[in-house]
Design a protein around this motif. Structure first.
Motif, PDB file in Angstrom:
ATOM      1  N   UNK A 177     -13.807 -99.189 -95.341  1.00  0.00           N
ATOM      2  CA  UNK A 177     -12.633 -99.854 -95.918  1.00  0.00           C
ATOM      3  C   UNK A 177     -12.305 -99.275 -97.298  1.00  0.00           C
ATOM      4  N   UNK A 178     -13.324 -98.749 -97.987  1.00  0.00           N
ATOM      5  CA  UNK A 178     -13.106 -98.133 -99.306  1.00  0.00           C
ATOM      6  C   UNK A 178     -12.232 -96.877 -99.228  1.00  0.00           C
ATOM      7  N   UNK A 179     -12.175 -96.262 -98.069  1.00  0.00           N
ATOM      8  CA  UNK A 179     -11.447 -94.989 -97.941  1.00  0.00           C
ATOM      9  C   UNK A 179      -9.939 -95.166 -98.051  1.00  0.00           C
ATOM     10  N   UNK A 180      -9.448 -96.342 -97.778  1.00  0.00           N
ATOM     11  CA  UNK A 180      -8.005 -96.567 -97.731  1.00  0.00           C
ATOM     12  C   UNK A 180      -7.323 -96.274 -99.053  1.00  0.00           C
ATOM     13  N   UNK A 181      -8.036 -96.409-100.138  1.00  0.00           N
ATOM     14  CA  UNK A 181      -7.446 -96.149-101.453  1.00  0.00           C
ATOM     15  C   UNK A 181      -7.699 -94.719-101.924  1.00  0.00           C
ATOM     16  N   UNK A 182      -8.453 -93.970-101.146  1.00  0.00           N
ATOM     17  CA  UNK A 182      -8.801 -92.596-101.519  1.00  0.00           C
ATOM     18  C   UNK A 182      -7.723 -91.613-101.068  1.00  0.00           C
ATOM     19  N   UNK A 183      -7.544 -90.595-101.850  1.00  0.00           N
ATOM     20  CA  UNK A 183      -6.664 -89.492-101.474  1.00  0.00           C
ATOM     21  C   UNK A 183      -7.561 -88.387-100.897  1.00  0.00           C
ATOM     22  N   UNK A 184      -7.290 -87.932 -99.668  1.00  0.00           N
ATOM     23  CA  UNK A 184      -8.108 -86.871 -99.082  1.00  0.00           C
ATOM     24  C   UNK A 184      -8.086 -85.601 -99.940  1.00  0.00           C
ATOM     25  N   UNK A 185      -9.183 -84.869 -99.897  1.00  0.00           N
ATOM     26  CA  UNK A 185      -9.282 -83.606-100.626  1.00  0.00           C
ATOM     27  C   UNK A 185      -8.322 -82.595-100.029  1.00  0.00           C
ATOM     28  N   UNK A 186      -7.803 -81.748-100.895  1.00  0.00           N
ATOM     29  CA  UNK A 186      -6.915 -80.682-100.432  1.00  0.00           C
ATOM     30  C   UNK A 186      -7.764 -79.514 -99.962  1.00  0.00           C
ATOM     31  N   UNK A 187      -7.451 -79.018 -98.799  1.00  0.00           N
ATOM     32  CA  UNK A 187      -8.149 -77.853 -98.265  1.00  0.00           C
ATOM     33  C   UNK A 187      -7.294 -76.611 -98.442  1.00  0.00           C
ATOM     34  N   UNK A 188      -7.719 -75.542 -97.807  1.00  0.00           N
ATOM     35  CA  UNK A 188      -6.956 -74.295 -97.876  1.00  0.00           C
ATOM     36  C   UNK A 188      -5.614 -74.425 -97.163  1.00  0.00           C
ATOM     37  N   UNK A 189      -5.637 -75.178 -96.059  1.00  0.00           N
ATOM     38  CA  UNK A 189      -4.389 -75.436 -95.335  1.00  0.00           C
ATOM     39  C   UNK A 189      -3.932 -76.847 -95.673  1.00  0.00           C
ATOM     40  N   UNK A 190      -2.682 -77.020 -96.025  1.00  0.00           N
ATOM     41  CA  UNK A 190      -2.205 -78.375 -96.377  1.00  0.00           C
ATOM     42  C   UNK A 190      -2.150 -79.284 -95.144  1.00  0.00           C
ATOM     43  N   UNK A 191      -2.499 -80.547 -95.347  1.00  0.00           N
ATOM     44  CA  UNK A 191      -2.374 -81.529 -94.270  1.00  0.00           C
ATOM     45  C   UNK A 191      -0.955 -82.081 -94.304  1.00  0.00           C
ATOM     46  N   UNK A 192      -0.359 -82.173 -93.137  1.00  0.00           N
ATOM     47  CA  UNK A 192       1.010 -82.671 -93.032  1.00  0.00           C
ATOM     48  C   UNK A 192       0.993 -84.174 -92.848  1.00  0.00           C
ATOM     49  N   UNK A 193       2.002 -84.822 -93.433  1.00  0.00           N
ATOM     50  CA  UNK A 193       2.142 -86.267 -93.287  1.00  0.00           C
ATOM     51  C   UNK A 193       3.402 -86.581 -92.493  1.00  0.00           C
ATOM     52  N   UNK A 194       3.328 -87.672 -91.761  1.00  0.00           N
ATOM     53  CA  UNK A 194       4.476 -88.148 -91.000  1.00  0.00           C
ATOM     54  C   UNK A 194       5.366 -88.986 -91.920  1.00  0.00           C
ATOM     55  N   UNK A 195       6.452 -89.476 -91.366  1.00  0.00           N
ATOM     56  CA  UNK A 195       7.336 -90.352 -92.143  1.00  0.00           C
ATOM     57  C   UNK A 195       6.641 -91.657 -92.519  1.00  0.00           C
ATOM     58  N   UNK A 196       5.612 -92.055 -91.727  1.00  0.00           N
ATOM     59  CA  UNK A 196       4.835 -93.269 -92.041  1.00  0.00           C
ATOM     60  C   UNK A 196       3.714 -92.969 -93.029  1.00  0.00           C
ATOM     61  N   UNK A 197       3.686 -91.750 -93.557  1.00  0.00           N
ATOM     62  CA  UNK A 197       2.674 -91.302 -94.519  1.00  0.00           C
ATOM     63  C   UNK A 197       1.269 -91.266 -93.921  1.00  0.00           C
ATOM     64  N   UNK A 198       1.210 -90.971 -92.621  1.00  0.00           N
ATOM     65  CA  UNK A 198      -0.064 -90.762 -91.941  1.00  0.00           C
ATOM     66  C   UNK A 198      -0.213 -89.273 -91.672  1.00  0.00           C
TER      67      UNK A 198
END
Length: 180
Positions: free
Chosen positions: A17-38
């Motif tokens: 549950x603690x992860x929900x407030x965390x921002x994932x680490x940036x890797x070499x390839x950017x992670x894409x987000x949907x319109x729902x911010x997932x």
């Protein structure tokens, strides 16, 4: 179609549950987000934290991933997990599961994972169960679809030996129950 893992490693997380407030680490390839911010990913990393149990895993997966039911790769290595929770058996698309470097004590903890139809890779080394002389045979017998265990290929011979081992163990268990 789906991008790199959502990486929540090295965040000092004690429960999911603690992860929900965390921002994932940036890797070499950017992670894409949907319109729902997932995140448009099929992989989650929670390695090198202080997680002791998997309470809230489904909600956490749903919080981060566009398609939570498509989770295929889960890294829970180097935590404090001592029990393989039934919630992992609900991840029907899971193919790769890293549990190395945890505190899993009982070899039979692995058995329920046999229901995962696509699981082909697992790591469990660095857990207490690794010291059991039946460790590799037991895991291969319990998870018949494995191709790789502890970063080592599962050979056809190992699979056959594990089947024989399991069959002989089942028979000896049956004899013990009859005698009791």
């Amino acid at each position: 179609m789906y991008g790199p893992p959502v990486d929540l490693s090295f965040k000092n997380i004690t429960n999911l549950a603690d992860t929900w407030t965390e921002e994932p680490s940036r890797g070499l390839r950017p992670t894409k987000k949907s319109t729902e911010m997932k995140y448009e990913s099929r992989s989650l990393r929670f390695s090198n934290n202080i997680i002791t149990d998997l309470h809230g895993l489904q909600m956490t997966v749903s919080h981060f991933l566009v398609e939570p039911s498509w989770l295929a790769w889960l890294d829970l290595s180097f935590n404090k997990i001592s029990h393989i929770d039934q919630v992992l058996c609900e991840l029907q698309e899971l193919r790769v599961l890293y549990l190395h470097g945890n505190s899993i004590l009982v070899l039979s903890e692995v058995d329920p994972l046999g229901v995962l139809p696509h699981l082909h890779t697992i790591t469990l080394h660095g857990n207490v169960i690794e010291t059991n002389k039946r460790y590799r045979n037991h895991v291969i017998a319990a998870l018949p679809g494995l191709k790789t265990m502890d970063f080592s290929a599962v050979t056809r011979q190992e699979r056959e030996l594990a089947k024989i081992w399991r069959h002989s163990n089942d028979q000896s268990r049956g004899r013990k129950e009859t005698l009791q």
